[in-house]
Design a protein around this motif. Structure first.
Motif, PDB file in Angstrom:
ATOM      1  N   UNK A  68      32.019 -26.889 -31.598  1.00 20.03           N
ATOM      2  CA  UNK A  68      31.446 -26.628 -32.921  1.00 20.03           C
ATOM      3  C   UNK A  68      29.930 -26.489 -32.875  1.00 20.03           C
ATOM      4  N   UNK A  69      29.342 -26.771 -31.728  1.00 17.53           N
ATOM      5  CA  UNK A  69      27.875 -26.789 -31.604  1.00 17.53           C
ATOM      6  C   UNK A  69      27.352 -25.722 -30.647  1.00 17.53           C
ATOM      7  N   UNK A  70      28.129 -25.406 -29.575  1.00 19.24           N
ATOM      8  CA  UNK A  70      27.658 -24.393 -28.625  1.00 19.24           C
ATOM      9  C   UNK A  70      27.282 -23.119 -29.376  1.00 19.24           C
ATOM     10  N   UNK A  71      26.109 -22.538 -29.086  1.00 16.08           N
ATOM     11  CA  UNK A  71      25.740 -21.263 -29.725  1.00 16.08           C
ATOM     12  C   UNK A  71      26.295 -20.065 -28.947  1.00 16.08           C
ATOM     13  N   UNK A  72      27.610 -19.941 -28.926  1.00 17.67           N
ATOM     14  CA  UNK A  72      28.241 -18.796 -28.282  1.00 17.67           C
ATOM     15  C   UNK A  72      28.656 -19.061 -26.849  1.00 17.67           C
ATOM     16  N   UNK A  90      19.620 -39.973 -32.256  1.00 15.51           N
ATOM     17  CA  UNK A  90      19.480 -40.694 -33.531  1.00 15.51           C
ATOM     18  C   UNK A  90      20.470 -41.865 -33.648  1.00 15.51           C
ATOM     19  N   UNK A  91      21.711 -41.655 -33.244  1.00 16.43           N
ATOM     20  CA  UNK A  91      22.715 -42.725 -33.336  1.00 16.43           C
ATOM     21  C   UNK A  91      22.278 -43.930 -32.511  1.00 16.43           C
ATOM     22  N   UNK A  92      21.756 -43.675 -31.315  1.00 16.40           N
ATOM     23  CA  UNK A  92      21.290 -44.756 -30.457  1.00 16.40           C
ATOM     24  C   UNK A  92      20.101 -45.508 -31.017  1.00 16.40           C
ATOM     25  N   UNK A  93      19.373 -44.886 -31.920  1.00 15.55           N
ATOM     26  CA  UNK A  93      18.217 -45.526 -32.578  1.00 15.55           C
ATOM     27  C   UNK A  93      18.573 -46.070 -33.959  1.00 15.55           C
ATOM     28  N   UNK A  94      19.884 -46.065 -34.272  1.00 17.30           N
ATOM     29  CA  UNK A  94      20.389 -46.541 -35.564  1.00 17.30           C
ATOM     30  C   UNK A  94      19.866 -45.700 -36.727  1.00 17.30           C
ATOM     31  N   UNK A  95      19.733 -44.392 -36.477  1.00 12.24           N
ATOM     32  CA  UNK A  95      19.292 -43.445 -37.508  1.00 12.24           C
ATOM     33  C   UNK A  95      20.416 -42.455 -37.808  1.00 12.24           C
ATOM     34  N   UNK A  96      20.406 -41.925 -38.999  1.00 10.92           N
ATOM     35  CA  UNK A  96      21.370 -40.890 -39.362  1.00 10.92           C
ATOM     36  C   UNK A  96      21.021 -39.619 -38.589  1.00 10.92           C
ATOM     37  N   UNK A  97      22.008 -39.047 -37.930  1.00 13.19           N
ATOM     38  CA  UNK A  97      21.826 -37.774 -37.246  1.00 13.19           C
ATOM     39  C   UNK A  97      22.408 -36.657 -38.092  1.00 13.19           C
ATOM     40  N   UNK A  98      21.978 -35.445 -37.825  1.00 11.26           N
ATOM     41  CA  UNK A  98      22.510 -34.276 -38.533  1.00 11.26           C
ATOM     42  C   UNK A  98      22.679 -33.153 -37.521  1.00 11.26           C
ATOM     43  N   UNK A  99      23.903 -32.626 -37.430  1.00 13.17           N
ATOM     44  CA  UNK A  99      24.142 -31.490 -36.552  1.00 13.17           C
ATOM     45  C   UNK A  99      24.665 -30.326 -37.377  1.00 13.17           C
ATOM     46  N   UNK A 100      24.427 -29.137 -36.853  1.00  8.30           N
ATOM     47  CA  UNK A 100      24.801 -27.914 -37.553  1.00  8.30           C
ATOM     48  C   UNK A 100      25.950 -27.242 -36.816  1.00  8.30           C
ATOM     49  N   UNK A 101      26.989 -26.859 -37.564  1.00  4.38           N
ATOM     50  CA  UNK A 101      28.139 -26.169 -36.976  1.00  4.38           C
ATOM     51  C   UNK A 101      27.769 -24.726 -36.670  1.00  4.38           C
ATOM     52  N   UNK A 102      28.151 -24.276 -35.484  1.00  6.87           N
ATOM     53  CA  UNK A 102      27.943 -22.881 -35.103  1.00  6.87           C
ATOM     54  C   UNK A 102      29.159 -22.080 -35.546  1.00  6.87           C
ATOM     55  N   UNK A 103      28.924 -21.007 -36.268  1.00  6.22           N
ATOM     56  CA  UNK A 103      29.994 -20.125 -36.723  1.00  6.22           C
ATOM     57  C   UNK A 103      30.167 -19.024 -35.683  1.00  6.22           C
ATOM     58  N   UNK A 104      31.246 -19.088 -34.926  1.00  3.15           N
ATOM     59  CA  UNK A 104      31.479 -18.142 -33.833  1.00  3.15           C
ATOM     60  C   UNK A 104      31.703 -16.728 -34.358  1.00  3.15           C
ATOM     61  N   UNK A 105      32.187 -16.588 -35.573  1.00  7.44           N
ATOM     62  CA  UNK A 105      32.436 -15.254 -36.128  1.00  7.44           C
ATOM     63  C   UNK A 105      31.148 -14.556 -36.536  1.00  7.44           C
ATOM     64  N   UNK A 106      30.222 -15.283 -37.166  1.00  9.02           N
ATOM     65  CA  UNK A 106      28.974 -14.667 -37.619  1.00  9.02           C
ATOM     66  C   UNK A 106      27.879 -14.731 -36.551  1.00  9.02           C
ATOM     67  N   UNK A 107      28.049 -15.634 -35.567  1.00  9.04           N
ATOM     68  CA  UNK A 107      27.026 -15.792 -34.535  1.00  9.04           C
ATOM     69  C   UNK A 107      25.792 -16.507 -35.040  1.00  9.04           C
ATOM     70  N   UNK A 108      25.971 -17.343 -36.067  1.00 10.14           N
ATOM     71  CA  UNK A 108      24.847 -18.078 -36.653  1.00 10.14           C
ATOM     72  C   UNK A 108      25.257 -19.517 -36.918  1.00 10.14           C
ATOM     73  N   UNK A 109      24.253 -20.371 -37.030  1.00  4.56           N
ATOM     74  CA  UNK A 109      24.544 -21.745 -37.408  1.00  4.56           C
ATOM     75  C   UNK A 109      24.847 -21.788 -38.896  1.00  4.56           C
ATOM     76  N   UNK A 110      25.759 -22.692 -39.275  1.00  2.00           N
ATOM     77  CA  UNK A 110      26.231 -22.774 -40.654  1.00  2.00           C
ATOM     78  C   UNK A 110      25.856 -24.141 -41.246  1.00  2.00           C
ATOM     79  N   UNK A 111      26.816 -24.808 -41.861  1.00  2.52           N
ATOM     80  CA  UNK A 111      26.546 -26.044 -42.605  1.00  2.52           C
ATOM     81  C   UNK A 111      26.158 -27.203 -41.694  1.00  2.52           C
TER      82      UNK A 111
END
Length: 193
Positions: A68-72, A90-111
Motif C-alpha cells: 500500500x506504500x510502495x510507489x510503483x 514516530x511509533x517508536x517515539x510514542x508519536x502518531x504516525x501518518x502514512x499515505x496509500x499509493x494508488x497503483x491505478x492512478x500512480x499517485x499517493x492518495x489518502x
C-alpha cells in the motif's frame, strides 16, 4: 476441500502464528511492532492477516502492507524508507504516525492513514526488515520459501498483473537481501514450503 492440517502451507503459517504470538507476549508491551519480511509469494500478507486475527494482546493491532506504500513497481526502497519515516520512527517515539496509500491505478499517493502509538503494529512486505527498522521493531520475522512455490503462489494470486514485473521486482528483492541481510536481523525465521 482439504483441511488446514492437510495443507503444508497453511500448517506452516499456523505454526508461525503460534511462535510469533509467543514472541509478542514475551515483549511485555501493549504496543509491540512486528515486521514480516520475505520475497514475493512467501506468504507475508497471509501470515500478517492471521496474526492480526489471532493477536495475543488486548486491542487490535494496526496491519499495514508495504504494497500500500510502495510507489510503483520500482519503489521497494522508497516504500521501505517511507514506512520507516512515517510509521516506525514516530511509533517508536510514542508519536502518531501518518502514512499515505499509493494508488497503483492512478500512480499517485492518495489518502492518509494515522498510526496510533498506543496500539501494536504489524508491518509486512519485502523491505520491511532493514537494519534501522530492526532497531525499532520488537519481533522481526523473515519468511523463507523456495522460488518455484513463491512464484506459483504470487502468480496464482495476482496473475497477469504481476507476471510482467516478476523479474523486475525479484531484482529489487535480491538487492534488499544482499544489502540488508534481513534473515540475519530476524528474531524468527519461518520456513514455508
Amino acid at each position: 476441500m482439504p483441511s488446514r492440517s492437510d495443507d503444508p502451507f497453511a500448517r506452516a503459517l499456523d505454526e508461525a502464528v503460534v511462535r510469533i504470538n509467543a514472541a509478542v507476549r514475551a515483549v511485555e508491551a501493549s504496543n509491540p511492532v512486528v515486521l514480516i519480511d520475505g520475497r514475493s509469494g512467501a506468504g507475508k500478507s497471509t501470515l500478517a492477516r492471521l496474526l492480526a486475527e489471532r493477536w495475543p494482546l488486548r486491542g487490535t493491532p494496526q496491519l499495514i502492507a508495504l504494497d500500500s506504500i510502495y510507489p510503483g513497481w520500482d519503489g521497494m526502497d522508497a516504500g521501505s524508507d517511507r514506512a520507516y519515516d512515517q510509521i516506525l520512527r514516530p511509533h517508536g517515539r510514542d508519536l502518531v504516525g501518518t502514512w499515505q496509500r499509493y494508488d497503483w491505478e492512478t500512480g499517485e499517493y492518495a489518502e492518509n492513514h494515522a498510526v496510533d502509538p498506543a496500539r501494536g503494529v504489524i508491518l509486512e512486505g519485502c523491505g520491511a526488515l532493514t537494519p534501522r527498522a530492526a532497531r525499532i521493531a520488537d519481533v522481526r520475522v523473515w519468511m523463507e520459501s523456495p522460488e518455484p512455490s513463491r512464484k506459483r503462489r504470487a502468480l496464482d494470486r495476482d496473475g497477469d498483473l504481476f507476471r510482467p514485473y516478476w523479474d523486475r521486482w525479484a531484482a529489487q528483492e535480491a538487492r534488499h537481501i544482499r544489502r540488508d541481510t534481513p534473515i540475519d536481523l530476524a528474531t524468527l525465521v519461518v520456513p514455508v514450503p
